[in-house]
Design a protein around this motif. Structure first.
Motif, PDB file in Angstrom:
ATOM      1  N   ASP A  95      42.805  33.791  29.909  1.00  9.49           N
ATOM      2  CA  ASP A  95      43.701  33.010  29.049  1.00  9.49           C
ATOM      3  C   ASP A  95      42.904  32.517  27.840  1.00  9.49           C
ATOM      4  O   ASP A  95      41.669  32.482  27.884  1.00  9.49           O
ATOM      5  CB  ASP A  95      44.272  31.826  29.835  1.00  9.49           C
ATOM      6  N   PRO A  96      43.598  32.110  26.758  1.00  6.80           N
ATOM      7  CA  PRO A  96      42.871  31.739  25.539  1.00  6.80           C
ATOM      8  C   PRO A  96      41.809  30.658  25.750  1.00  6.80           C
ATOM      9  O   PRO A  96      40.789  30.664  25.074  1.00  6.80           O
ATOM     10  CB  PRO A  96      43.985  31.245  24.611  1.00  6.80           C
ATOM     11  N   ASP A  97      42.022  29.744  26.694  1.00  7.52           N
ATOM     12  CA  ASP A  97      41.028  28.674  26.874  1.00  7.52           C
ATOM     13  C   ASP A  97      39.920  29.045  27.861  1.00  7.52           C
ATOM     14  O   ASP A  97      39.028  28.235  28.119  1.00  7.52           O
ATOM     15  CB  ASP A  97      41.723  27.375  27.305  1.00  7.52           C
ATOM     16  N   GLN A  98      39.979  30.245  28.419  1.00  3.58           N
ATOM     17  CA  GLN A  98      38.974  30.634  29.426  1.00  3.58           C
ATOM     18  C   GLN A  98      37.798  31.326  28.745  1.00  3.58           C
ATOM     19  O   GLN A  98      37.685  32.557  28.762  1.00  3.58           O
ATOM     20  CB  GLN A  98      39.609  31.524  30.494  1.00  3.58           C
ATOM     21  N   THR A  99      36.912  30.508  28.164  1.00  2.00           N
ATOM     22  CA  THR A  99      35.821  31.040  27.356  1.00  2.00           C
ATOM     23  C   THR A  99      34.833  31.876  28.160  1.00  2.00           C
ATOM     24  O   THR A  99      34.110  32.687  27.597  1.00  2.00           O
ATOM     25  CB  THR A  99      35.082  29.879  26.665  1.00  2.00           C
ATOM     26  N   GLY A 100      34.792  31.684  29.458  1.00  4.39           N
ATOM     27  CA  GLY A 100      33.820  32.407  30.278  1.00  4.39           C
ATOM     28  C   GLY A 100      34.320  33.731  30.825  1.00  4.39           C
ATOM     29  O   GLY A 100      33.589  34.426  31.522  1.00  4.39           O
ATOM     30  N   ARG A 101      35.570  34.094  30.520  1.00  4.03           N
ATOM     31  CA  ARG A 101      36.129  35.310  31.122  1.00  4.03           C
ATOM     32  C   ARG A 101      35.869  36.532  30.254  1.00  4.03           C
ATOM     33  O   ARG A 101      35.515  36.439  29.095  1.00  4.03           O
ATOM     34  CB  ARG A 101      37.644  35.139  31.321  1.00  4.03           C
TER      35      ARG A 101
ATOM     36  N   VAL B 156      41.421  44.357  30.596  1.00  7.27           N
ATOM     37  CA  VAL B 156      41.020  44.733  29.233  1.00  7.27           C
ATOM     38  C   VAL B 156      40.745  43.482  28.389  1.00  7.27           C
ATOM     39  O   VAL B 156      41.188  42.387  28.742  1.00  7.27           O
ATOM     40  CB  VAL B 156      42.115  45.600  28.556  1.00  7.27           C
ATOM     41  N   PRO B 157      40.024  43.643  27.263  1.00  9.76           N
ATOM     42  CA  PRO B 157      39.626  42.487  26.460  1.00  9.76           C
ATOM     43  C   PRO B 157      40.751  41.944  25.569  1.00  9.76           C
ATOM     44  O   PRO B 157      40.777  42.206  24.378  1.00  9.76           O
ATOM     45  CB  PRO B 157      38.476  43.006  25.593  1.00  9.76           C
ATOM     46  N   THR B 158      41.663  41.205  26.160  1.00  8.04           N
ATOM     47  CA  THR B 158      42.691  40.517  25.376  1.00  8.04           C
ATOM     48  C   THR B 158      43.064  39.231  26.102  1.00  8.04           C
ATOM     49  O   THR B 158      42.857  39.137  27.318  1.00  8.04           O
ATOM     50  CB  THR B 158      43.958  41.376  25.180  1.00  8.04           C
ATOM     51  N   THR B 159      43.598  38.258  25.375  1.00  9.19           N
ATOM     52  CA  THR B 159      44.120  37.048  26.020  1.00  9.19           C
ATOM     53  C   THR B 159      45.643  36.994  25.901  1.00  9.19           C
ATOM     54  O   THR B 159      46.262  36.069  26.426  1.00  9.19           O
ATOM     55  CB  THR B 159      43.553  35.767  25.361  1.00  9.19           C
ATOM     56  N   LEU B 160      46.224  37.968  25.187  1.00 11.15           N
ATOM     57  CA  LEU B 160      47.626  37.819  24.779  1.00 11.15           C
ATOM     58  C   LEU B 160      48.637  37.903  25.920  1.00 11.15           C
ATOM     59  O   LEU B 160      49.424  36.998  26.137  1.00 11.15           O
ATOM     60  CB  LEU B 160      47.964  38.877  23.725  1.00 11.15           C
ATOM     61  N   MET B 161      48.623  39.021  26.642  1.00  8.98           N
ATOM     62  CA  MET B 161      49.631  39.260  27.683  1.00  8.98           C
ATOM     63  C   MET B 161      49.102  40.340  28.627  1.00  8.98           C
ATOM     64  O   MET B 161      48.084  40.962  28.354  1.00  8.98           O
ATOM     65  CB  MET B 161      50.954  39.764  27.061  1.00  8.98           C
ATOM     66  N   HIS B 162      49.827  40.547  29.733  1.00  7.96           N
ATOM     67  CA  HIS B 162      49.613  41.730  30.573  1.00  7.96           C
ATOM     68  C   HIS B 162      50.590  42.813  30.101  1.00  7.96           C
ATOM     69  O   HIS B 162      51.651  42.503  29.537  1.00  7.96           O
ATOM     70  CB  HIS B 162      49.969  41.466  32.030  1.00  7.96           C
ATOM     71  N   MET B 163      50.258  44.064  30.389  1.00  6.59           N
ATOM     72  CA  MET B 163      51.199  45.163  30.111  1.00  6.59           C
ATOM     73  C   MET B 163      51.369  45.985  31.384  1.00  6.59           C
ATOM     74  O   MET B 163      50.379  46.383  32.003  1.00  6.59           O
ATOM     75  CB  MET B 163      50.648  46.059  29.002  1.00  6.59           C
TER      76      MET B 163
END
Ligand code: NAD
Length: 337
Positions: free
Chosen positions: A171-177, A214-221
């Protein structure tokens, strides 16, 4: 007014709190957090009464300038029902506390189905949660698949579901992921655990899933292939899905080519936090060939389970039946794009 406590005020908890506050038949009696960070600031600004997860953290909240009304234990005692949105595994630790206090509770997707009376998706099995004391709102991915399978099963019968879940790294706030720059088969073993999780909602469904991260925070597909028992046309399936209140069939004319534009659409429409509570199914991808349905759907991991939590509260407490509850939740949040 039903008093709802939110134990765990993070990505899911803060959204559930706002959704509960928007309902005419329930209110937020308090929210609990483990640390006095920006989330605590947000809770106070929204007017929620703040509780500390643990006694030994109360002083940390006070030192940071936050008033706390007590600990999670106190919040549980104050509440008619608790939505537990703590990190995975902590809901299991909290479960005996709810039991000791005689407070019904809703757990989230990471917790085990064995801890609850039933797993829950409003469209698929609302009735199973009626009068239940402990319910688990299934994960974002399982919610997305359940919303899709329900109408297809009713209209055509489902022989077999095969789904590949391309999941956001964090998620956007999960800086360690991560990953930052990779494509991970995740889990590498197939089929993945996601199919059995869908079986907590549809015990008899034949489903196999594979996962990637994959490297994104936006959504799952989700890339889906569903064998149907009858052979509707692609257009019939499109109309069926468009008639579902929590499925947004993305119109070709919008020229939305991915999850970035979907989230931008949500922001343009003034959605809180740019949330997309609905499954987003690309209309152009809906294709039936010899009873096999293919489609792509995007799932906003931070928000699709939010209306489900509100409906689970009504199912457990008897405030409303399925259709009335879903309609109230949809109306109050503004669901339907
Ligand atoms: P999060 O880390 O964003 O938030 C957890 C919150 O709980 C934080 O505010 C933290 O301060 C608080 N907390 C930690 N320990 C606590 C304790 N002992 N008592 C009270 N509060 C405590 O987590 P999240 O992403 O919101 O996930 C919560 C649950 O929702 C998990 O089961 C997760 O699997 C599920 N879920 C998450 C997503 C998602 O994409 N984020 C989607 C669907 C379901």
């Amino acid at each position: 007014m039903l008093q709802v406590g939110i134990n765990g005020y993070g990505t899911i908890g803060k959204r559930v709190a706002d959704a509960v506050a928007a309902q005419p038949d329930m209110e937020v009696c308090g929210v609990s957090k483990a640390s006095p960070d920006f989330g605590a600031d947000g809770a106070v600004r929204r007017g929620y009464t703040l509780y500390s997860a643990r006694e030994d953290r109360v002083s940390a909240f006070r030192k940071a300038g936050y008033e706390v009304a007590g600990t999670s234990e106190d919040l549980i005692a104050e509440s008619d029902i608790v939505v537990d949105a703590t990190p995975g595994g902590i809901g299991a630790e909290n479960r005996p506390r709810y039991e000791a206090a005689g407070t019904p509770a809703i757990l989230q997707g990471k917790e085990s189905d064995s801890l609850v009376d039933t797993s829950f998706n409003a469209r698929a099995n609302f009735e199973d949660a009626e009068g239940a004391e402990y319910v688990r709102v299934v994960s974002c991915n399982t919610t997305g698949i359940s919303r899709l399978v329900s109408p297809l099963e009713e209209a055509y019968g489902v022989e077999k579901v095969r789904a590949t879940l391309v999941r956001r790294g964090g998620d956007p706030d999960q800086t360690g992921r991560g990953p930052i720059n990779d494509i991970l088969p995740d889990p590498i073993t197939v089929p993945s655990h996601h199919g059995p999780d869908v079986n907590t909602i549809f015990p008899d469904l034949s489903i196999d899933t594979m996962g990637l991260t994959v490297p994104t925070t936006l959504m799952h597909m989700h890339s889906l292939n569903i064998e149907l028992e009858s052979e509707p046309s692609s257009e019939e399936v499109r109309e069926l899905l468009a008639g579902e209140s929590r499925i947004f069939v993305v119109d070709d004319g919008l020229a939305i080519d991915g999850t970035g534009k979907l989230r931008e659409l949500a922001r343009d429409r003034g959605r809180p936090r740019g949330d997309l509570w609905e499954n987003c199914v690309w209309g152009e991808s809906i294709n039936v060939q010899d009873s096999e349905l293919y489609l792509f759907q995007a799932i906003h991991q931070e928000s699709d389970v939010i209306p489900e939590n509100v409906d689970a509260i009504r199912a457990m407490t008897g405030l409303a039946g399925r259709d009335e509850s879903m309609a109230m939740t949809n109306e109050s949040l503004g669901i339907g794009l």
